[in-house]
Design a protein around this motif. Structure first.
Motif: not given
Length: 450
Positions: A228-229, A290-295, A342-349, A402-407
């Motif tokens: 993903l990254a 649900h809007l990510q891929r149409p956009m 796509r990241a869970r914390t400020p540090e990983t973001t 990248v529009t797949r819902q994962r982390y």
């Protein structure tokens, strides 16, 4: 972060606890973030409308001009990697204040440069503020405004587009008013705005309990094992290629097609102005899966229509082609929001933001440089259109991934989930989304770092 046990606590006070001074401190951080965004593209967008005057003033070739247009991208890549280590050692506000002051100094050096080499030195300094702002602002939004991610990303993205639009629009008139060396004023005047933006960061109080010891830096090289990254980095690089070809070469292309310098600058400013509302709206829509891929598909269609229109009939409806490209450039606000999602914390973001933008800008740096080289060798712009249209195909493929819902946290070995539930950001007015956040551990065991 706000614990799930305290979900009855209002979001704003809980968030304000992150910033010394409560609500006032939070407001100051928000102002500082938006002002920083306002400066992130002034140094870049002011070059295109006066590129011909710059070439003549410094006595450089078209290939050297290509290096000038790609230098910001390379600087964003190289300098951006320093963001998380600096933020782990020093206060975020001090890092960004220093970066903006370095930016102001670089703008002045670039404006007074008498040689190509000194101009490049000034460009490197001028890009410090943009590079560090690029990688640190997403994590600062995540840290200080976890339940308002869409709102704050939209605000500073719109400010970024606004600053770029003003720089694009004002560069040619300033250069004309300044006489023979007016291009120097057109490039240097933005130093004042950078100094103004640095001041709020110096006034932001420290968060309670914050110290060098409490700052955390996640190992960025671990993200090389995250598909993903990697996909995010490629997507970011390809969209940045589109943006920097527009910023660096579209005005010169329009001039070579028969339009005046002022008209070409006005069209570039129109492009950037249309991006302003796009950047304001796209983050709030991107947080809705649900809007990510149409956009995404809509952005790709606008890219294709805009580039083909410029290629086939550049003077027939240039305002339409530049406006369509502006809508396509909404991919920038989209990917900035996806970094936080796509990241869970400020540090990983922060780590994901740095890797995505750092390697993305390395990839993007090839585009504007190639345009300059191909223009110098062929005398035309066919190569430019081949590059950008191939990039649209790559954007479509990586955007779908990248529009797949994962982390990314779940794809990196050793980033184990924490037991407590934490609240992460959503668009303004939406209920918080509760997810599991990771404790980042050193490879092979060791103490938690997250």
């Amino acid at each position: 972060m706000t614990r799930s046990a305290d979900r009855t606590t209002p979001a704003l006070p809980a968030t304000a606890e992150r910033t010394g001074g409560g609500r006032r401190g939070l407001l100051l951080v928000g102002v500082a973030i938006v002002l920083t965004g306002l400066n992130l593209r002034t140094a870049v967008n002011s070059v295109g409308p006066v590129l011909e005057e710059l070439e003549r003033g410094l006595g450089i070739s078209s290939s050297a001009a290509g290096l000038i247009t790609t230098m910001p991208v390379l600087c964003f890549a190289a300098i951006g990697f320093a963001g998380p280590p600096l933020a782990a050692r020093y206060r975020d506000g001090h890092v960004l204040a220093g970066a903006l002051l370095a930016m102001a100094a670089g703008l002045v050096v670039r404006a007074v440069a008498g040689s190509f080499a000194l101009f490049l030195v000034g460009t490197v300094l001028a890009m410090v503020g943009g590079a560090l702002g690029n990688v640190l602002l997403p994590s600062l939004v995540k840290r200080h405004f976890p339940t308002r991610t869409g709102l704050l990303v939209g605000a500073y993205s719109a400010a970024m587009a606004s600053g770029g639009a003003v720089a694009s629009l004002a560069a040619a008139p300033i250069a004309e008013a300044g006489g023979e060396d007016g291009w120097r004023w057109a490039l240097g005047v933005w130093a004042v705005l950078a100094v103004v933006a640095a001041l709020p960061w110096l006034a932001v109080p420290a968060r309670p309990g914050a110290s060098r010891g409490t700052h955390v830096a996640v190992r960025m090289r671990s993200l090389a094992r995250s598909p993903l990254a990697i996909a995010l980095a490629v997507f970011f690089g390809l969209q940045a290629t589109q943006a920097y070809v527009v910023v660096g070469w579209s005005a010169q292309y329009l001039r070579d097609s028969g339009l005046s310098a002022a008209t070409a600058g006005l069209l570039l400013a129109l492009n950037t102005a249309v991006v302003i509302p796009i950047n304001a709206v796209v983050p709030a829509l991107t947080v809705r899966p649900h809007l990510q891929r149409p956009m995404l598909l809509g952005f790709m269609a606008c890219y294709v229509a805009g580039w083909v229109g410029l290629w086939v009939a550049p003077t027939a409806a240039p305002w339409l082609w530049m406006s369509l490209l502006a809508v396509g450039l909404g991919t920038f606000a989209m990917v900035l929001t996806l970094i936080g999602l796509r990241a869970r914390t400020p540090e990983t973001t922060a780590a994901l933001s740095t890797v995505t933008q750092g390697w993305g800008y390395v990839l993007a740096g090839v585009g504007p440089l190639l345009v300059g080289v191909l223009r110098g060798s062929t005398g035309g712009y066919t190569g430019m259109f081949v590059i950008v249209l191939a990039g649209v195909a790559g954007l479509t493929a990586t955007g779908w991934l990248v529009t797949r819902q994962r982390y990314v946290d779940d794809e990196v070995p050793g980033w184990a989930p924490r037991r407590e539930d934490d609240v992460v950001g959503t668009a303004s007015g939406e209920p918080p989304v509760v997810v599991r956040e990771p404790v980042v551990r050193e490879p092979g065991g060791g103490s938690p770092r997250g």
